[in-house]
Design a protein around this motif. Structure first.
Motif, PDB file in Angstrom:
ATOM      1  N   ARG A  37       0.843  -1.197   0.000  1.00 50.09           N
ATOM      2  CA  ARG A  37       0.000   0.000   0.000  1.00 50.09           C
ATOM      3  C   ARG A  37       0.877   1.246   0.000  1.00 50.09           C
ATOM      4  O   ARG A  37       2.044   1.201   0.373  1.00 50.09           O
ATOM      5  N   ARG A  58       0.885   3.583   2.053  1.00 52.49           N
ATOM      6  CA  ARG A  58       1.381   3.869   3.409  1.00 52.49           C
ATOM      7  C   ARG A  58       2.610   3.027   3.750  1.00 52.49           C
ATOM      8  O   ARG A  58       3.432   3.428   4.571  1.00 52.49           O
ATOM      9  N   ASP A  59       2.743   1.839   3.104  1.00 55.00           N
ATOM     10  CA  ASP A  59       3.936   1.020   3.327  1.00 55.00           C
ATOM     11  C   ASP A  59       5.174   1.734   2.795  1.00 55.00           C
ATOM     12  O   ASP A  59       6.243   1.708   3.422  1.00 55.00           O
ATOM     13  N   ASP A  84       5.307   5.022   2.360  1.00 57.34           N
ATOM     14  CA  ASP A  84       5.473   6.210   3.209  1.00 57.34           C
ATOM     15  C   ASP A  84       6.321   5.875   4.432  1.00 57.34           C
ATOM     16  O   ASP A  84       7.216   6.626   4.814  1.00 57.34           O
ATOM     17  N   ARG A 121       5.825   9.483  -2.893  1.00 57.95           N
ATOM     18  CA  ARG A 121       4.860   8.890  -3.833  1.00 57.95           C
ATOM     19  C   ARG A 121       5.266   9.108  -5.293  1.00 57.95           C
ATOM     20  O   ARG A 121       4.933   8.297  -6.163  1.00 57.95           O
TER      21      ARG A 121
END
Length: 204
Positions: free
Chosen positions: A21, A23-24, A26, A32
């Motif tokens: 994901r 967030r992983d 991040d 991004r």
């Protein structure tokens, strides 16, 4: 040098997570913008909104289950999708069947088609196994729990599908040993009366 570090981190995250994901990335300090760059280069493949995997990674037949688990981690793969995973049906579901709690968020426009069935209490939490699919831990109902659930939701999937699954379970290598387990889940799902004549006919 910084760009190379971001690239290495991104590839490591994708390799470790299987399906990662946003967030992983991040958490690993990968901006991004690098994900988009790696996607455009064909290094990463975007398999859903905010979901990425290595483009050359082997794809398991159950990849859609991993995507579904990433989209809604509280969900439990069950019913037709669990039957297919456990080789207890000849059916090929066109959506991933997922059990969700009464108040859990149902994804809108997910990257994989989801069929949401609401459950609560032990009907939701009992009989869950965690399987690794494409490096993703996916909660899936056990074979015995899945069969009991199919009888509980026979109006959604068809009684014939539930009976076929029961027959395949009993004929399987550990089928007879699973009868006590099957009765326990039948009690949780309150389908003992429905299942009893079919089980007695198959084990007599």
């Amino acid at each position: 040098m910084i760009a190379q570090t971001h690239r290495d981190r991104a590839l490591e995250v994708a390799r470790r997570q299987g399906i990662a994901r946003g967030r992983d990335f991040d958490a690993a300090g990968v901006p991004r913008v690098y994900l988009q760059r790696l996607r455009d280069e064909g290094v990463l493949q975007q398999v859903g909104r905010g979901l990425y995997k290595l483009a050359n990674a082997e794809v398991a037949s159950a990849t859609s289950l991993a995507e579904a688990a990433r989209i809604q981690p509280k969900g439990v793969i069950g019913l037709l999708s669990a039957l297919q995973f456990h080789n207890l049906t000849t059916q090929t579901p066109h959506a991933v069947w997922m059990l969700l709690g009464p108040k859990d968020w149902a994804p809108t426009n997910p990257s994989v088609s989801l069929k949401i069935v609401r459950a609560s209490g032990e009907a939701l939490t009992a009989g869950i196994e965690t399987h690794q699919v494409d490096g993703v831990p996916v909660p899936i109902t056990s074979p015995a729990k899945t069969v009991a659930d199919c009888f509980k939701h026979r109006n959604k999937i068809g009684l014939d599908v539930a009976i076929e699954a029961l027959r395949d379970l009993i004929k399987s290598r550990k089928g007879r040993a699973r009868l006590n387990e099957l009765w326990r889940y039948a009690e949780i799902d309150r389908v003992q009366t429905v299942m009893r004549p079919y089980i007695e006919a198959m084990v007599s």
